[in-house]
Design a protein around this motif. Structure first.
Motif, mmCIF file in Angstrom:
data_model
loop_
_atom_site.group_PDB
_atom_site.id
_atom_site.type_symbol
_atom_site.label_atom_id
_atom_site.label_comp_id
_atom_site.label_asym_id
_atom_site.label_seq_id
_atom_site.Cartn_x
_atom_site.Cartn_y
_atom_site.Cartn_z
ATOM 1 N N TYR A 54 0.860 -1.186 0.000
ATOM 2 C CA TYR A 54 0.000 0.000 0.000
ATOM 3 C C TYR A 54 0.895 1.235 0.000
ATOM 4 O O TYR A 54 2.076 1.150 0.355
ATOM 5 N N PRO A 55 0.379 2.386 -0.371
ATOM 6 C CA PRO A 55 1.254 3.558 -0.443
ATOM 7 C C PRO A 55 1.941 3.912 0.873
ATOM 8 O O PRO A 55 2.976 4.580 0.867
ATOM 9 N N TRP A 56 1.379 3.489 1.985
ATOM 10 C CA TRP A 56 1.945 3.860 3.283
ATOM 11 C C TRP A 56 2.813 2.760 3.887
ATOM 12 O O TRP A 56 3.759 3.052 4.608
ATOM 13 N N SER B 161 1.849 8.946 0.399
ATOM 14 C CA SER B 161 2.822 7.984 -0.093
ATOM 15 C C SER B 161 4.214 8.412 0.368
ATOM 16 O O SER B 161 4.404 9.493 0.927
ATOM 17 N N HIS B 162 5.196 7.572 0.120
ATOM 18 C CA HIS B 162 6.560 7.871 0.548
ATOM 19 C C HIS B 162 7.106 9.134 -0.129
ATOM 20 O O HIS B 162 8.033 9.758 0.372
ATOM 21 N N ARG C 131 -4.358 -2.080 -3.587
ATOM 22 C CA ARG C 131 -2.915 -2.317 -3.532
ATOM 23 C C ARG C 131 -2.222 -1.538 -4.647
ATOM 24 O O ARG C 131 -2.809 -1.264 -5.694
ATOM 25 N N THR C 132 -0.963 -1.204 -4.454
ATOM 26 C CA THR C 132 -0.237 -0.394 -5.445
ATOM 27 C C THR C 132 -0.048 -1.121 -6.763
ATOM 28 O O THR C 132 0.143 -0.481 -7.805
ATOM 29 N N THR C 133 -0.097 -2.459 -6.753
ATOM 30 C CA THR C 133 0.089 -3.219 -7.992
ATOM 31 C C THR C 133 -1.221 -3.572 -8.684
ATOM 32 O O THR C 133 -1.208 -4.114 -9.788
ATOM 33 N N SER C 134 -2.371 -3.283 -8.052
ATOM 34 C CA SER C 134 -3.664 -3.619 -8.657
ATOM 35 C C SER C 134 -3.837 -2.895 -9.984
ATOM 36 O O SER C 134 -3.464 -1.724 -10.125
#
Length: 305
Positions: free
Chosen positions: A200-202, A230-231, A280-283
Motif C-alpha cells: 500500500y502507499p503507506w 505515499s513515501h 494495492r499499489t500493484t492492482s
C-alpha cells in the motif's frame, strides 16, 4: 539541488566522507546576511544513489552554501542559486529503479495480470499531490487542487488528456501528462529511504483510516481527507477515485504499451467501492477509453520544460 515542491528543495551531497565529517549546515543568503536554514548529523540523512539528501523548507530563490564539519575541520561548498518549484500542487518523484509488478513472497494477494514482476528504471518527474478536483478541472486557473475539494469523475481518457493540454497552455514552462502505469506505481509504492516498495502507499499493512475504500463512504470524499501520504508525499493514491494511466491493458506486464485508439486502458489506485485487495499499489483495472463513470477520475504528472 532540485525543487521538491513550491516550498521545499533538496540538496545533494555526493562523495561525502562520513568518517572524516559528522555534521552539516545549510546557509542561505537573505537580506545581505548568510543565515542557517538547516543543520544536523550526516548519519541521519537519507542516502540514495551515492548521494546524501538534505530537504530544506524554502519558498523563494536564494543563494545557498553547504558546510560539513567535524570537531576540528570544516569545508564549504561553492555558492549556488537554489529555486523551489514555480507552480504549486506537485511533489518530486525522485527517479530510480524499482520492481514493477507483484511479488508473491511479499504480497499473497497478487493477481495474474500483475505478473511477471521486473526491475525497471524510472526517470524523475513531478506528480500532483491531489487528484484533480472539480474546481481545477473546470478552470485551470484554479490550479492547484485545494484540500477538501471533491475530485472530478465521469472523465474519459480523452477528457483527461485535454485537461493536460489546457494546463500546457496556461503554464507553458511545464509539460503536463497522464502518467504511464509504471510511473504511477513507482510514485505509489517506492520508498527511497529503504529503497524498496510497499503493498500500500503507506506500508505493507492495510489501514481503514488511511484511505477511502470498501464503501466506508457512499462515494468519493474531498482530496486529502486522509492523513496518510505515499513515501513521496502524495495523497489518496489508494481508494477514492480510479485514476487513468496512458497504457493499454494487457494480461501480462511485459506486453504493456502506450495506449492506442483501439485498446482498453489501465486505471490504478482503486476506488471508494473496492476492497483492501483492490487498492494495492500493484492492482490493475482496465476500462474502455471513452468510459465516463462515477468514481473514474485523474491525477496528472509533469516535467519542467
Amino acid at each position: 539541488s532540485e525543487a521538491i515542491s513550491d516550498s521545499l528543495i533538496r540538496v545533494y551531497l555526493s562523495n561525502t566522507d562520513s568518517v572524516l565529517y559528522d555534521s552539516f549546515y545549510v546557509f542561505g543568503y537573505s537580506n545581505s546576511v548568510w543565515e542557517i536554514q538547516k543543520k544536523g548529523k550526516l548519519v541521519d540523512l537519507v542516502h540514495y544513489q551515492q548521494n546524501s539528501l538534505i530537504d530544506v523548507n524554502q519558498s523563494q530563490s536564494i543563494c545557498s552554501k553547504i558546510l560539513i564539519k567535524n570537531e576540528n575541520y570544516y569545508t564549504f561548498s561553492d555558492s549556488i542559486l537554489i529555486s523551489p518549484l514555480a507552480i504549486s500542487g506537485f511533489r518530486l518523484v525522485e527517479g530510480g529503479t524499482f520492481s514493477w509488478g507483484c511479488k508473491e513472497e511479499i504480497d499473497t494477494h497478487c493477481d495474474t495480470v500483475e505478473y511477471p514482476a521486473q526491475d525497471i528504471d524510472i526517470n524523475g518527474f513531478y506528480m500532483s499531490v491531489y487528484e484533480v478536483t472539480e474546481s481545477a478541472y473546470n478552470d485551470v486557473t484554479n490550479w492547484p487542487p485545494v484540500k477538501g475539494d471533491i475530485p472530478v469523475d465521469n472523465i474519459s481518457l480523452s477528457n483527461a488528456s485535454q485537461f493536460c493540454n489546457n494546463m500546457d497552455l496556461e503554464y507553458p514552462q511545464f509539460d503536463f501528462f497522464i502518467p504511464n502505469e509504471q510511473e504511477w506505481e513507482y510514485a505509489a509504492k517506492y520508498n527511497i529511504a529503504s529503497q524498496s516498495g510497499t503493498i500500500y502507499p503507506w506500508s505493507n499493512v492495510v489501514d481503514l483510516f488511511n484511505a477511502n475504500y470498501g464503501f466506508q463512504n457512499p462515494g468519493s470524499v474531498g482530496v486529502g481527507s486522509y492523513s496518510y501520504q505515499s513515501h513521496f508525499g502524495i495523497a489518496d493514491m489508494a481508494g477514492n477515485v480510479l485514476e487513468w494511466t496512458n497504457n493499454c491493458f494487457t494480461n501480462t506486464l511485459q506486453d504493456s504499451v502506450f495506449y492506442n485508439d483501439d485498446c482498453w486502458v489501465v486505471a490504478k489506485g482503486g476506488g471508494f467501492w473496492h476492497g483492501a485487495n483492490g487498492i494495492r499499489t500493484t492492482s490493475r483495472y482496465n476500462l474502455p477509453q471513452n468510459t465516463e463513470a462515477v468514481g473514474v477520475g485523474l491525477r496528472i504528472a509533469m516535467r519542467p520544460n
